[in-house]
Design an enzyme around this catalytic site. Structure first.
Site, PDB file in Angstrom:
ATOM      1  N   ASP A  23      38.372  46.895  32.107  1.00  0.00           N
ATOM      2  CA  ASP A  23      37.637  47.343  33.315  1.00  0.00           C
ATOM      3  C   ASP A  23      36.695  48.528  33.114  1.00  0.00           C
ATOM      4  O   ASP A  23      36.583  49.392  33.996  1.00  0.00           O
ATOM      5  CB  ASP A  23      38.637  47.679  34.433  1.00  0.00           C
ATOM      6  CG  ASP A  23      39.482  46.476  34.840  1.00  0.00           C
ATOM      7  OD1 ASP A  23      39.276  45.373  34.290  1.00  0.00           O
ATOM      8  OD2 ASP A  23      40.358  46.637  35.714  1.00  0.00           O
ATOM      9  N   LYS A 128      39.112  39.407  36.473  1.00  0.00           N
ATOM     10  CA  LYS A 128      40.524  39.341  36.874  1.00  0.00           C
ATOM     11  C   LYS A 128      40.671  39.818  38.317  1.00  0.00           C
ATOM     12  O   LYS A 128      40.200  40.905  38.666  1.00  0.00           O
ATOM     13  CB  LYS A 128      41.399  40.153  35.913  1.00  0.00           C
ATOM     14  CG  LYS A 128      41.081  41.628  35.829  1.00  0.00           C
ATOM     15  CD  LYS A 128      42.029  42.270  34.829  1.00  0.00           C
ATOM     16  CE  LYS A 128      41.943  43.760  34.781  1.00  0.00           C
ATOM     17  NZ  LYS A 128      42.056  44.473  36.043  1.00  0.00           N
ATOM     18  N   CYS A 161      45.400  49.459  35.774  1.00  0.00           N
ATOM     19  CA  CYS A 161      45.100  48.182  35.117  1.00  0.00           C
ATOM     20  C   CYS A 161      45.475  48.145  33.640  1.00  0.00           C
ATOM     21  O   CYS A 161      45.836  47.093  33.110  1.00  0.00           O
ATOM     22  CB  CYS A 161      43.633  47.826  35.320  1.00  0.00           C
ATOM     23  SG  CYS A 161      43.295  47.419  37.047  1.00  0.00           S
TER      24      CYS A 161
HETATM   25  C1  C5J Z   1      41.886  49.698  37.479  1.00  0.00           C
HETATM   26  C2  C5J Z   1      42.233  50.374  39.763  1.00  0.00           C
HETATM   27  N1  C5J Z   1      41.011  49.073  36.708  1.00  0.00           N
HETATM   28  N2  C5J Z   1      42.578  51.623  39.433  1.00  0.00           N
HETATM   29  N3  C5J Z   1      41.816  49.492  38.822  1.00  0.00           N
HETATM   30  O1  C5J Z   1      42.705  50.453  36.999  1.00  0.00           O
HETATM   31  O2  C5J Z   1      42.258  50.023  40.917  1.00  0.00           O
END
Ligand code: C5J
Length: 225
Positions: A23, A128, A161
């Site tokens: 991400d 995702k 994530c």
């Molecule tokens: C991720 C989130 N990528 N913190 N998403 O960690 O909502």
């Protein structure tokens, strides 16, 4: 190949290992995206970009498989549970129009991986809908087909994530390594705790190391054409 790691040395073969970058998308790292709408200081996350870039370049040079993930929903939000959209008190919710297009929607400018780490053709890039990289993505099947048994993780955010993906991977039998200086949280104390949780109890979730421990091992490998 064997590198210094915690709680003990991490052994892997490049041919059976994927670099998984979680991400690193504008939604989390740049102002105006999902991260900032939740009230977070996104500049904290920008600090890891140079280290992530160095590892990605070295991994590519060595010829290793690269997986990029984006937390992303379909434009009609059919893959976004109402509970996820309703949670918290953000300035903008998932699917709302923000400064970089619709928040956390696949294909929008804010959903793109930051240019410094942009995927190359031939690399796996998955959208995702959940926090974990294995939920509703088919990633496990693709990795199995590629003969992958080990995963090296970078990305954001450490305790959300990244940790969720590492735990999903662990339950599927992968040996996972988290690069401490290539992951970050909006909450420094959460990062510290998550890193410790990963390697606690004899690598109950996996291993941790720094890019400084991985890079010399990659540099010692013959470069791929
Ligand atoms: C991720 C989130 N990528 N913190 N998403 O960690 O909502």
């Amino acid at each position: 190949m064997k590198i210094t790691a915690l709680p003990f040395a991490y052994e892997f073969e490049l041919a059976h290992t994927a670099l998984v970058i979680i991400d690193m998308q504008r939604d989390f790292v740049e102002p105006g995206g999902f991260g900032e709408t939740l009230g977070n200081d996104v500049s904290l996350l920008q600090a890891i970009v140079p280290a992530c870039k160095a590892v990605l370049q070295a991994w590519r040079q060595a010829g290793g498989l690269v997986v990029h993930t984006r937390e992303a929903h379909k434009a009609d939000l059919s893959d976004c549970p109402p509970a996820k959209r309703a949670r918290g008190n953000p300035a903008l919710r998932i699917g709302d129009m923000g400064a970089m297009g619709r928040i956390l929607i696949a294909g929008e400018p804010g959903n793109q991986i930051i240019p410094e780490l942009a995927p190359l053709s031939g690399e796996i890039a998955i959208d995702k809908p959940g926090k974990g990289a294995f939920y509703a993505t088919g990633l496990h099947e693709r990795l199995r087909q590629a003969g992958i048994t080990h995963l090296v993780f970078m990305g954001v955010t450490t305790e959300v994530c990244v940790q969720t993906s590492m735990r999903e991977a662990n339950d599927r039998g992968y040996d996972g390594l988290l690069l401490e200086d290539c992951t970050e949280s909006y909450f420094p104390a959460f990062k510290t705790a998550a890193v410790e949780m990963v390697r606690a109890q004899g690598a109950i979730v996996g291993w941790t190391a720094t890019s400084g421990e991985l890079l010399p091992a990659l540099a010692a490998l013959p470069a791929q054409p």
